[in-house]
Design an enzyme around this catalytic site. Sequence first.
Site, short mmCIF file in Angstrom:
data_model
loop_
_atom_site.label_atom_id
_atom_site.label_comp_id
_atom_site.label_asym_id
_atom_site.label_seq_id
_atom_site.Cartn_x
_atom_site.Cartn_y
_atom_site.Cartn_z
N GLY A 163 35.25 40.12 44.87
CA GLY A 163 36.71 40.12 45.02
C GLY A 163 37.42 40.95 43.98
N CYS A 164 38.67 40.59 43.73
CA CYS A 164 39.60 41.48 43.02
C CYS A 164 39.35 41.63 41.52
CB CYS A 164 41.04 41.00 43.25
SG CYS A 164 41.57 41.17 44.97
#
Length: 389
Positions: A163-164
């Site tokens: 993810g981010c």
Amino acid sequence: MVSVSEIRKAQRAEGPATILAIGTATPANCVEQSTYPDFYFKITNSEHKTVLKEKFQRMCDKSMIKRRYMYLTEEILKENPSLCEYMAPSLDARQDMVVVEVPRLGKEAAVKAIKEWGQPKSKITHLIFCTTSGVDMPGADYQLTKLLGLRPYVKRYMMYQQGCFAGGTVLRLAKDLAENNKGARVLVVCSEVTAVTFRGPSDTHLDSLVGQALFGDGAAALIVGSDPLPEIEKPIFEMVWTAQTIAPDSEGAIDGHLREAGLTFHLLKDVPGIVSKNINKALVEAFQPLNIDDYNSIFWIAHPGGPAILDQVEEKLGLKPEKMKATREVLSEYGNMSSACVLFILDEMRKKSAQQGLKTTGEGLDWGVLFGFGPGLTIETVVLHSVAI
């Protein structure tokens, strides 16, 4: 007889890990944010949901995003109607797209980075590949090795579904590899394609709609190595210190789950609050050894999860608006590209610094910070030292 400590000493580089080149790439399909709600509700056969569309329009208007790039075109979505429903079984169709497109987009960015680096690709010793989508065997790291024609004994590291925050993770790993393997040259690639998360709107799950308003596709690549070759390799940033931490009391703040309907995202409303509440502690840990406590005196690269996160961090720390200029520019021009975002911001910052005639790659300043925020809630911190232009 040679001792183990002597062998270890000979294996280590002398200087810090250095970013030697940066390349970026996006799909050709550009989506204007101002007209995206009309397109999105039409292609998902949801135009009758007028109240929801108005909410989505407000989300897009407040996003501070002008445009995004997406692999998914109108034609592709019409050919794959299951992607346009909210939770229709569609994983096979999504997988077929991303297992091809993620390495392909990654190659495009990598070719640009290798060209700027100016050295033969045979000198690449390690590969780190990161993507949130398209888990497959052999992985995207293998596919990219084949696409680029890298040597078969390149040491590969594959990171899926982080993810981010993972733009910070790849830098942390690249730093350790470069500094502990003398002569190592690490190709780092983050390639993100939202075909795995696109879906139609839901009246009951507005956090899914937030993702549809923010996420875009993009790939970024770096070459990282210690002890740059004089006159041949040109340093851009040095990586001095890294850390990863899980924010306290943040379980469930950002979740992603792979389902038959693709990758679903779940966000708590207070994600900006959790990030801003924990950022000062991360900064103190990073910059106290350097005797820096004025965070307006450093350059900033923060994962632009959305404008609210940036706003609250600015407010909490009393940052001047120009501190987040490069970060906000990338959010505006590309949207949230997950792990690739912070690498795009690195590229934006060094280019603008040169164009404006500033003395260093870090907006004329010597020291800077790079933050990744993502599922967990996980925070990655990287202390950067700029290079004279």
